[in-house]
Structure formats: structure tokens, C-alpha cells
Motif scaffolding. Structure first.
Motif, mmCIF file in Angstrom:
data_model
loop_
_atom_site.group_PDB
_atom_site.id
_atom_site.type_symbol
_atom_site.label_atom_id
_atom_site.label_comp_id
_atom_site.label_asym_id
_atom_site.label_seq_id
_atom_site.Cartn_x
_atom_site.Cartn_y
_atom_site.Cartn_z
ATOM 1 N N ARG A 136 33.621 9.247 45.766
ATOM 2 C CA ARG A 136 33.420 8.138 44.827
ATOM 3 C C ARG A 136 33.259 6.818 45.582
ATOM 4 O O ARG A 136 32.392 6.008 45.242
ATOM 5 C CB ARG A 136 34.589 8.062 43.840
ATOM 6 C CG ARG A 136 34.633 9.249 42.878
ATOM 7 C CD ARG A 136 35.607 9.040 41.742
ATOM 8 N NE ARG A 136 37.006 9.139 42.157
ATOM 9 C CZ ARG A 136 37.677 10.277 42.267
ATOM 10 N NH1 ARG A 136 37.083 11.427 42.016
ATOM 11 N NH2 ARG A 136 38.955 10.291 42.618
ATOM 12 N N ALA A 137 34.078 6.627 46.605
ATOM 13 C CA ALA A 137 33.972 5.403 47.400
ATOM 14 C C ALA A 137 32.616 5.321 48.098
ATOM 15 O O ALA A 137 32.003 4.242 48.172
ATOM 16 C CB ALA A 137 35.103 5.357 48.430
ATOM 17 N N GLU A 138 32.118 6.451 48.586
ATOM 18 C CA GLU A 138 30.818 6.473 49.277
ATOM 19 C C GLU A 138 29.677 6.185 48.318
ATOM 20 O O GLU A 138 28.713 5.482 48.674
ATOM 21 C CB GLU A 138 30.627 7.840 49.947
ATOM 22 C CG GLU A 138 31.560 8.058 51.133
ATOM 23 C CD GLU A 138 31.703 9.516 51.533
ATOM 24 O OE1 GLU A 138 32.203 9.777 52.642
ATOM 25 O OE2 GLU A 138 31.322 10.406 50.735
ATOM 26 N N ILE A 139 29.776 6.685 47.103
ATOM 27 C CA ILE A 139 28.741 6.425 46.098
ATOM 28 C C ILE A 139 28.712 4.943 45.735
ATOM 29 O O ILE A 139 27.646 4.323 45.669
ATOM 30 C CB ILE A 139 28.975 7.290 44.841
ATOM 31 C CG1 ILE A 139 28.768 8.772 45.169
ATOM 32 C CG2 ILE A 139 28.040 6.863 43.703
ATOM 33 C CD1 ILE A 139 29.294 9.714 44.102
ATOM 34 N N VAL A 140 29.878 4.364 45.508
ATOM 35 C CA VAL A 140 29.965 2.944 45.172
ATOM 36 C C VAL A 140 29.433 2.094 46.324
ATOM 37 O O VAL A 140 28.646 1.158 46.110
ATOM 38 C CB VAL A 140 31.420 2.559 44.841
ATOM 39 C CG1 VAL A 140 31.558 1.038 44.693
ATOM 40 C CG2 VAL A 140 31.877 3.252 43.558
ATOM 41 N N GLN A 141 29.821 2.433 47.548
ATOM 42 C CA GLN A 141 29.382 1.671 48.718
ATOM 43 C C GLN A 141 27.873 1.741 48.905
ATOM 44 O O GLN A 141 27.242 0.789 49.388
ATOM 45 C CB GLN A 141 30.077 2.192 49.976
ATOM 46 C CG GLN A 141 29.831 1.349 51.218
ATOM 47 C CD GLN A 141 30.645 1.823 52.402
ATOM 48 O OE1 GLN A 141 31.323 2.843 52.337
ATOM 49 N NE2 GLN A 141 30.591 1.083 53.494
ATOM 50 N N ALA A 142 27.267 2.855 48.520
ATOM 51 C CA ALA A 142 25.822 3.030 48.682
ATOM 52 C C ALA A 142 25.019 2.359 47.568
ATOM 53 O O ALA A 142 23.789 2.443 47.550
ATOM 54 C CB ALA A 142 25.484 4.517 48.720
ATOM 55 N N GLY A 143 25.701 1.679 46.661
ATOM 56 C CA GLY A 143 25.007 0.998 45.571
ATOM 57 C C GLY A 143 24.803 1.872 44.345
ATOM 58 O O GLY A 143 23.923 1.604 43.516
ATOM 59 N N GLY A 144 25.633 2.893 44.207
ATOM 60 C CA GLY A 144 25.475 3.835 43.117
ATOM 61 C C GLY A 144 25.659 3.236 41.742
ATOM 62 O O GLY A 144 24.928 3.584 40.804
ATOM 63 N N ILE A 145 26.634 2.337 41.583
ATOM 64 C CA ILE A 145 26.875 1.747 40.263
ATOM 65 C C ILE A 145 25.665 0.950 39.794
ATOM 66 O O ILE A 145 25.198 1.109 38.660
ATOM 67 C CB ILE A 145 28.138 0.860 40.290
ATOM 68 C CG1 ILE A 145 29.383 1.733 40.384
ATOM 69 C CG2 ILE A 145 28.207 -0.016 39.031
ATOM 70 C CD1 ILE A 145 30.666 0.964 40.442
#
Length: 237
Positions: free
Chosen positions: A172-181
Motif C-alpha cells: 500500500r505504501a509503494e502504491i501511494v508513493q508511486a502516485g496511485g491515489i
């Protein structure tokens, strides 16, 4: 068995490889029993070999990714076998190396979606993240905003990855960091009429925000509550 045998004996014959991958994909799509038969006959490695020589034919890339998708959808054992055979890096490399080909992008994203099914019991999420899969999924969404099927596979894959493995909080942290939101919200806004994409986008956002006040705050700040509420109103059932 005959299809797998032919693929092994004629690995340099691209037309045969293209047709054989399509046949295996169709067979795996029909039932879990046939998926098991393909896996037990050693069908995974020839498909990966076809994908390994992907630069020769875009049809081979598409059909090999679809065969992997269908095998992974059918059985948890297939997902594990594909990962152990080195399938995840090959799929991510295919996604990375063909950014402008929307068809290859779509089938590679669908394969990653299938490989990430299984929640905390599936550890493939770590391998997908380590090979850059999260970034390339989000990149595919940015590069092909109008491709609804691609958007659906990517949002579903991100939703899967958000709860994948025993260390899913790291995913989840990696997705958020990659601009997922930001990308999920863009997709939610751009494809308001498609319930499939809307559902997967909302599912991914809900999973990313679970027990994470910082992500919840970021979601609200970016206008997420308004977009989610609008999706609920458009698709009440």
C-alpha cells in the motif's frame, strides 16, 4: 500435452508459438480442470519461453500474457508456479518495453491482475513490486487513459496488490508513493459511466486508506470523497 510438446520442439517457430499460446489461453479459460492439465503437462515454461522472445512478434506477447492470465485466474497453484518459473519479471518487462502498444499493455496488465489475486495468502505482490510492476501499472493508466479494459485491469490489479502478501502494508505504501491515489482518482473521474472501472477504483482506494490516517487525509484533500460519492450515486446497485 500435444500443444505443450509442439511448443517445446518448435520454440523457434513463431507462428506455432503464437497459435499455441492462444490455444492454451482458450483451454485454461474453460475450466480449472483444464488449467490443471496444462500446468501438470509443463505448459507454463513454454509460454514463458514464447514471452521471452517477445521482441519478435507482438502477437506472441499478447497471447502469452493472455495464456498466463487465464492460467493464473484458474488456480492458486498456477499463480505460484508462474512466479517460481520467473514469469513475473517477464510480464513486467513486457509492460515496460512496450509503452505505446495498448494491446500488449492491456494483456500484460491483465496478467499482473490475475497473478496478484489471493490476498494475504499470495506473496506475488512483493515480486511484482520489486520488479517495478506497480510503477508500470500506473504508467500504463497514464499513457492510455481512454482504454477502458486496460483501466479496469490496472485498477483491479492495484486493488489486489493493496492486500497482497503478509506485508501488504508495504504494498500500500509503494502504491501511494508511486502516485496511485492521484491516478485512481483521475480514472474514477474520467470513466464515470463504467461500473466495472468505478468499482475497482473505489475498491483500490478503500484498501489503500484502511487504517492509514495519512492516506485518508491525502484522499480527502485530493477530492476523493466527492468522486467516490458521485460514483455511488451513478451506480447505486
Amino acid at each position: 500435452e500435444h500443444i505443450v510438446h509442439a511448443m517445446r520442439n518448435h520454440s523457434e517457430h513463431m507462428e506455432l508459438q503464437v497459435a499455441a499460446c492462444a490455444a492454451l489461453a482458450n483451454l485454461a479459460h474453460t475450466s480449472q480442470e483444464r488449467t490443471a492439465m496444462i500446468v501438470n503437462a509443463g505448459g507454463i515454461r513454454p509460454v514463458l519461453q514464447a514471452l521471452k522472445y517477445r521482441w519478435r512478434d507482438r502477437r506472441a506477447m499478447q497471447n502469452a500474457c493472455t495464456a498466463l492470465e487465464q492460467m493464473a485466474l484458474g488456480l492458486a497453484e498456477s499463480r505460484l508456479e508462474i512466479a517460481l518459473a520467473g514469469g513475473i519479471p517477464l510480464v513486467v518487462e513486457t509492460l515496460r518495453d512496450n509503452p505505446q502498444d495498448k494491446y500488449v499493455q492491456r494483456t500484460a496488465c491483465a496478467a499482473l491482475e490475475a497473478l496478484s489475486i489471493g490476498g494475504t495468502e499470495n506473496e506475488n505482490g512483493a515480486a511484482i513490486a520489486q520488479t517495478g510492476g506497480i510503477e508500470h501499472l500506473i504508467s500504463a493508466m497514464r499513457l492510455h487513459p481512454g482504454e477502458i479494459l486496460l483501466q479496469g485491469h490496472c485498477t483491479s490489479a492495484i486493488a489486489n496488490l493493496a492486500v497482497s502478501g503478509s506485508d501488504s502494508h508495504q504494498r500500500r505504501a509503494e502504491i501511494v508513493q508511486a502516485g496511485g491515489i492521484e491516478q485512481l482518482l483521475t480514472t474514477l473521474q474520467d470513466h464515470g459511466g463504467d461500473s466495472w472501472v468505478q468499482g475497482h477504483s473505489c475498491s483500490a482506494l478503500a484498501r489503500l486508506a484502511t487504517n492509514d490516517t495519512e492516506t485518508q487525509r491525502a484522499l480527502v484533500t485530493a477530492g476523493g470523497t466527492r468522486l467516490i460519492a458521485a460514483a455511488m450515486q451513478r451506480h447505486p446497485t
